[in-house]
Design an enzyme around this catalytic site. Structure first.
Site, PDB file in Angstrom:
ATOM      1  CG  ASP A   1      22.530  12.597  26.119  1.00  0.00           C
ATOM      2  OD1 ASP A   1      21.605  12.266  26.868  1.00  0.00           O
ATOM      3  OD2 ASP A   1      22.905  13.785  25.971  1.00  0.00           O
TER       4      ASP A   1
ATOM      5  CE  LYS B   1      24.023   6.987  31.150  1.00  0.00           C
ATOM      6  NZ  LYS B   1      24.360   8.011  30.158  1.00  0.00           N
TER       7      LYS B   1
ATOM      8  N   GLY C   1      17.599  10.805  30.535  1.00  0.00           N
ATOM      9  CA  GLY C   1      16.593  10.363  29.563  1.00  0.00           C
ATOM     10  C   GLY C   1      17.120   9.112  28.907  1.00  0.00           C
ATOM     11  CG  HIS C   2      18.724   6.240  30.979  1.00  0.00           C
ATOM     12  ND1 HIS C   2      19.025   5.716  32.202  1.00  0.00           N
ATOM     13  CD2 HIS C   2      19.618   7.240  30.772  1.00  0.00           C
ATOM     14  CE1 HIS C   2      20.068   6.374  32.716  1.00  0.00           C
ATOM     15  NE2 HIS C   2      20.433   7.301  31.870  1.00  0.00           N
TER      16      HIS C   2
ATOM     17  CD  GLN D   1      22.713  12.823  34.938  1.00  0.00           C
ATOM     18  OE1 GLN D   1      23.048  12.435  36.026  1.00  0.00           O
ATOM     19  NE2 GLN D   1      21.462  12.824  34.536  1.00  0.00           N
TER      20      GLN D   1
HETATM   21  P1  IMP Z   1      21.466  19.433  35.366  1.00  0.00           P
HETATM   22  O1  IMP Z   1      21.858  18.010  35.611  1.00  0.00           O
HETATM   23  O2  IMP Z   1      20.052  19.593  34.907  1.00  0.00           O
HETATM   24  O3  IMP Z   1      21.825  20.327  36.507  1.00  0.00           O
HETATM   25  O4  IMP Z   1      22.372  19.950  34.134  1.00  0.00           O
HETATM   26  C1  IMP Z   1      23.789  20.119  34.231  1.00  0.00           C
HETATM   27  C2  IMP Z   1      24.489  19.715  32.942  1.00  0.00           C
HETATM   28  O5  IMP Z   1      24.374  18.313  32.754  1.00  0.00           O
HETATM   29  C3  IMP Z   1      23.891  20.346  31.676  1.00  0.00           C
HETATM   30  O6  IMP Z   1      24.945  20.547  30.752  1.00  0.00           O
HETATM   31  C4  IMP Z   1      22.952  19.277  31.154  1.00  0.00           C
HETATM   32  O7  IMP Z   1      22.744  19.385  29.763  1.00  0.00           O
HETATM   33  C5  IMP Z   1      23.764  18.032  31.491  1.00  0.00           C
HETATM   34  N1  IMP Z   1      22.926  16.847  31.673  1.00  0.00           N
HETATM   35  C6  IMP Z   1      22.154  16.537  32.740  1.00  0.00           C
HETATM   36  N2  IMP Z   1      21.553  15.342  32.560  1.00  0.00           N
HETATM   37  C7  IMP Z   1      21.973  14.887  31.368  1.00  0.00           C
HETATM   38  C8  IMP Z   1      21.741  13.677  30.647  1.00  0.00           C
HETATM   39  O8  IMP Z   1      21.038  12.762  31.076  1.00  0.00           O
HETATM   40  N3  IMP Z   1      22.363  13.581  29.444  1.00  0.00           N
HETATM   41  C9  IMP Z   1      23.192  14.534  28.956  1.00  0.00           C
HETATM   42  N4  IMP Z   1      23.450  15.673  29.596  1.00  0.00           N
HETATM   43  C10 IMP Z   1      22.853  15.846  30.792  1.00  0.00           C
END
Ligand code: IMP
Length: 430
Positions: free
Chosen positions: A12, A15, A39-40, A219
């Site tokens: 977040d 990017k 979520g870009h 991420q």
């Molecule tokens: P998952 O990727 O859905 O398995 O989530 C694993 C961890 O990564 C959790 O803490 C999510 O909140 C975090 N996470 C996954 N994708 C994002 C992102 O795009 N932005 C911020 N945190 C993320």
């Protein structure tokens, strides 16, 4: 020139905006990991777009967007995103390439994600419930189903039947119908097939033809499966190594690395966050910065800038420069804190610890800097920034060891300062 743009914190970081801004200087934008957990957010032409699976370059005409083998693809999520863009007048046409080796996220992965979180109870990760982890689990366990498998009815049918049976045995109470999953995949293949190709081959030919590529991370460094705050991480390599494995390219294909970081810190989901602010200041950052998840809407945890974590991101990724975002969110704060080291069990740590219990026990050691009253919001020249903001940026650069070559002062494309003398200026065509 091929540049990687990746998150230097816990995701977040903004990017989407930086990739969108850089895109006109490239010919191809390629995603190398993650899935629609990302979520870009991009504001363009007064409109807001949230891109989950499609690379953030897609909003520009003539740019080819690539989804690499390191990405996990939910076909329905991909189509929904393409349809949403079509409604906004943006057509994908033949501008999309999806790797035949990318693994699919299937309906049982979403269920398993929810189930696994429920079973973890107190130890839950706080995932985005998109089935990301279970899809990568299947990949590593060598029972995954890849995009290219959809072309072969027999391979697909036997893999899906086997996996759905296993899922039915595991979950038991609600039985999933393998025939339905197969029928949906066949329909998905009809739509997806024209975009599917060997991404490694496509990109290496593009390089030979002199086309430039931007590698877009999802991420962030501290959510990386290996180098992040394990186990509170995502399931892929968000750090620089993911570019090579997730696209089938050699390391020398990467000419530069731009890390994106906020002028403060946020995290969504569970796990340690040493500089977290839980009181009024945390609420103020959340409200002013609109720190709510672009995918799940969850409130993000907020805290001060953590230079220890940033130095780690510089080391792991070999960052050449930083794009520092959301500087304007700090406008009007009387005093700012920067975490320069940690105190842990009576010792001072200047390096980011690899062990989660140790990180959880770390207390931030802060240095105070004066805030500024004159707003930075919307500033487009470095000279227009208040002296205190310039001082804050200079101190972050000193502590982090890399230049803040790009500064973002608002959500619009134009609210950006690209420092002319910086390495990034060349990447932005300056
Ligand atoms: P998952 O990727 O859905 O398995 O989530 C694993 C961890 O990564 C959790 O803490 C999510 O909140 C975090 N996470 C996954 N994708 C994002 C992102 O795009 N932005 C911020 N945190 C993320």
């Amino acid at each position: 020139m091929n540049i990687a743009v990746l998150g230097a914190q816990w995701g977040d970081e903004g990017k989407g905006k930086i990739v969108d801004l850089l895109t006109p200087n490239f010919s191809i934008v390629a995603r190398y990991q993650g899935g629609h957990n990302a979520g870009h957010t991009v504001y363009a032409g007064g409109r807001k777009f949230v891109l989950r699976l499609l690379p953030s370059g897609i909003l520009h005409d003539g740019i080819t967007c690539v989804i690499g083998n390191g990405v996990v693809v939910d076909p329905q999520a991909l189509f929904a995103e393409i349809d949403e863009l079509a409604k906004a007048g943006i057509s994908i046409g033949d501008r999309l390439i999806v790797s035949d080796k990318a693994h699919l996220i299937l309906p049982y992965h979403r269920e398993l994600d929810l189930l696994s979180e429920a079973r973890r109870g107190e130890r839950r990760i706080g995932t985005t419930s998109r089935g990301i982890g279970p899809a990568y689990e299947d990949k590593i366990a060598r029972r995954g189903v890849r995009v290219g498998d959809m072309a072969n009815t027999d391979t697909l049918s036997s893999a899906i039947r086997h996996n759905v049976e296993a899922r039915n045995r595991l979950i038991g109470d609600s039985v999933m119908d393998a025939d339905q999953v197969l029928a949906d995949l066949r329909a998905a293949w009809t739509r997806m097939a024209p975009w599917v190709a060997d991404v490694s081959l496509f990109l290496s030919r593009a390089r030979a033809d002199g086309r430039s590529i931007m590698f877009e991370g999802a991420q962030g460094t501290l959510l990386d499966i290996d180098h992040g705050t394990y186990p509170y991480v995502t399931s892929s390599n968000a750090t620089i190594g993911g570019v090579c494995t997730g696209l089938g390219l050699p390391p020398r294909a990467i000419d530069g690395v731009l890390g994106v970081a906020k002028a403060y810190t946020t995290r969504v989901g569970e796990g340690p966050l040493p500089t977290e602010l839980t009181g009024d200041l945390g609420n103020r950052l959340r409200e002013t910065g609109q720190e709510f998840g672009a995918v799940t809407g969850r409130p993000r945890r907020c805290g001060w800038y953590d230079a220890v974590a940033l130095r780690y991101a510089v080391r792991v990724n070999g960052l050449d420069a930083l794009a520092l975002t959301k500087l304007d969110v700090l406008d009007g704060m009387e005093e700012l804190q920067i975490c320069t080291s940690y105190r842990c069990h009576g010792k001072t740590l200047t390096e980011f610890p690899g062990e989660i219990a140790q990180l959880g026990a770390c207390e931030p050691v802060y240095e105070s800097l004066p805030g500024w009253t004159h707003p930075t919001a919307g500033a487009r020249r470095y000279a227009d920034l208040p002296k205190a903001a310039q001082g804050y940026i200079a101190r972050l650069e000193e502590l982090t060891g890399v230049p803040a070559a790009v500064l973002s002062t608002g959500s619009a494309r134009e609210d950006t300062i690209i420092r002319d003398e910086s390495v990034a200026a060349a990447w932005f065509g300056k």
